[in-house]
Design a protein around this motif. Structure first.
Motif, mmCIF file in Angstrom:
data_model
loop_
_atom_site.group_PDB
_atom_site.id
_atom_site.type_symbol
_atom_site.label_atom_id
_atom_site.label_comp_id
_atom_site.label_asym_id
_atom_site.label_seq_id
_atom_site.Cartn_x
_atom_site.Cartn_y
_atom_site.Cartn_z
ATOM 1 N N LYS A 79 -3.707 -38.422 30.619
ATOM 2 C CA LYS A 79 -4.453 -38.759 29.623
ATOM 3 C C LYS A 79 -4.779 -37.567 28.906
ATOM 4 O O LYS A 79 -4.946 -36.583 28.625
ATOM 5 N N ARG A 80 -5.131 -37.639 27.387
ATOM 6 C CA ARG A 80 -4.774 -36.415 26.575
ATOM 7 C C ARG A 80 -6.083 -35.928 26.197
ATOM 8 O O ARG A 80 -7.362 -36.691 26.012
ATOM 9 N N PRO A 81 -6.352 -34.417 26.167
ATOM 10 C CA PRO A 81 -7.080 -33.974 25.586
ATOM 11 C C PRO A 81 -8.015 -34.290 24.336
ATOM 12 O O PRO A 81 -7.341 -34.943 23.824
ATOM 13 N N ARG A 131 6.578 -30.036 15.173
ATOM 14 C CA ARG A 131 5.023 -30.609 15.327
ATOM 15 C C ARG A 131 4.636 -31.031 16.686
ATOM 16 O O ARG A 131 3.754 -30.892 16.745
ATOM 17 N N GLU A 132 5.715 -31.134 17.960
ATOM 18 C CA GLU A 132 5.945 -31.934 18.506
ATOM 19 C C GLU A 132 5.536 -30.017 19.647
ATOM 20 O O GLU A 132 4.516 -30.401 20.933
ATOM 21 N N LEU A 133 6.279 -29.482 18.942
ATOM 22 C CA LEU A 133 5.458 -28.643 20.205
ATOM 23 C C LEU A 133 4.024 -27.205 19.699
ATOM 24 O O LEU A 133 4.004 -27.073 20.524
ATOM 25 N N ILE A 134 4.208 -27.514 18.418
ATOM 26 C CA ILE A 134 2.381 -26.977 18.013
ATOM 27 C C ILE A 134 1.176 -28.126 19.123
ATOM 28 O O ILE A 134 0.461 -27.934 19.035
ATOM 29 N N ALA A 135 1.653 -29.728 19.079
ATOM 30 C CA ALA A 135 1.104 -30.282 19.584
ATOM 31 C C ALA A 135 0.705 -29.499 21.179
ATOM 32 O O ALA A 135 -0.346 -29.974 22.137
ATOM 33 N N SER A 170 -2.952 -24.904 25.577
ATOM 34 C CA SER A 170 -4.473 -23.711 25.184
ATOM 35 C C SER A 170 -5.931 -24.469 25.842
ATOM 36 O O SER A 170 -6.263 -23.794 26.526
ATOM 37 N N GLU A 171 -6.246 -26.090 25.447
ATOM 38 C CA GLU A 171 -7.424 -26.095 26.077
ATOM 39 C C GLU A 171 -7.145 -27.063 27.205
ATOM 40 O O GLU A 171 -8.354 -26.542 27.720
ATOM 41 N N MET A 172 -5.861 -27.274 27.686
ATOM 42 C CA MET A 172 -6.696 -27.205 29.207
ATOM 43 C C MET A 172 -6.185 -26.346 30.466
ATOM 44 O O MET A 172 -6.460 -26.488 31.422
ATOM 45 N N HIS A 173 -5.675 -24.732 29.948
ATOM 46 C CA HIS A 173 -5.355 -23.683 30.548
ATOM 47 C C HIS A 173 -5.760 -22.547 29.679
ATOM 48 O O HIS A 173 -5.329 -21.968 29.199
ATOM 49 N N SER A 174 -7.124 -23.345 29.207
ATOM 50 C CA SER A 174 -7.323 -21.437 28.525
ATOM 51 C C SER A 174 -7.482 -19.994 29.171
ATOM 52 O O SER A 174 -6.496 -19.190 28.254
ATOM 53 N N VAL A 191 -0.927 -15.570 28.439
ATOM 54 C CA VAL A 191 0.442 -15.321 27.526
ATOM 55 C C VAL A 191 0.527 -15.528 26.315
ATOM 56 O O VAL A 191 1.573 -14.724 25.181
ATOM 57 N N LEU A 192 0.202 -15.454 25.034
ATOM 58 C CA LEU A 192 -0.539 -15.259 23.785
ATOM 59 C C LEU A 192 -0.614 -13.553 23.526
ATOM 60 O O LEU A 192 0.190 -13.064 23.088
#
Length: 76
Positions: free
Chosen positions: A2-4, A49-53, A59-63, A69-70
């Motif tokens: 499932k996508r966030p 586009r795939e790398l951005i997604a 980032s959303e799943m592992h903030s 990392v950032l």
């Protein structure tokens, strides 16, 4: 899986009307192209586009991890 909520790959029928110009280093471009071929992306634009997604989803799943990392990437 499932996508966030709020993060998805573009629907293949959705028209791409916005352009985004990004400047990258030669090393970053090589990394993108290497990723593209390893992951069988259709072209460089698809790979980006795939790398951005992927980055947005991670980032959303592992903030907390993504923030670390950032921070490390910015310090390089």
């Amino acid at each position: 899986g499932k996508r966030p909520k709020g993060i998805r790959m573009s629907d293949s029928q959705e028209k791409r009307l916005s352009k985004l110009k990004v400047l990258v280093t030669d090393t970053e471009l090589k990394d993108i192209d290497d990723w593209r071929f390893e992951n069988r992306a259709d072209n460089r634009s698809s790979a980006v586009r795939e790398l951005i997604a992927l980055g947005l989803r991670y980032s959303e799943m592992h903030s907390d991890d993504a923030a670390e990392v950032l921070k490390a990437l910015k310090a390089e």
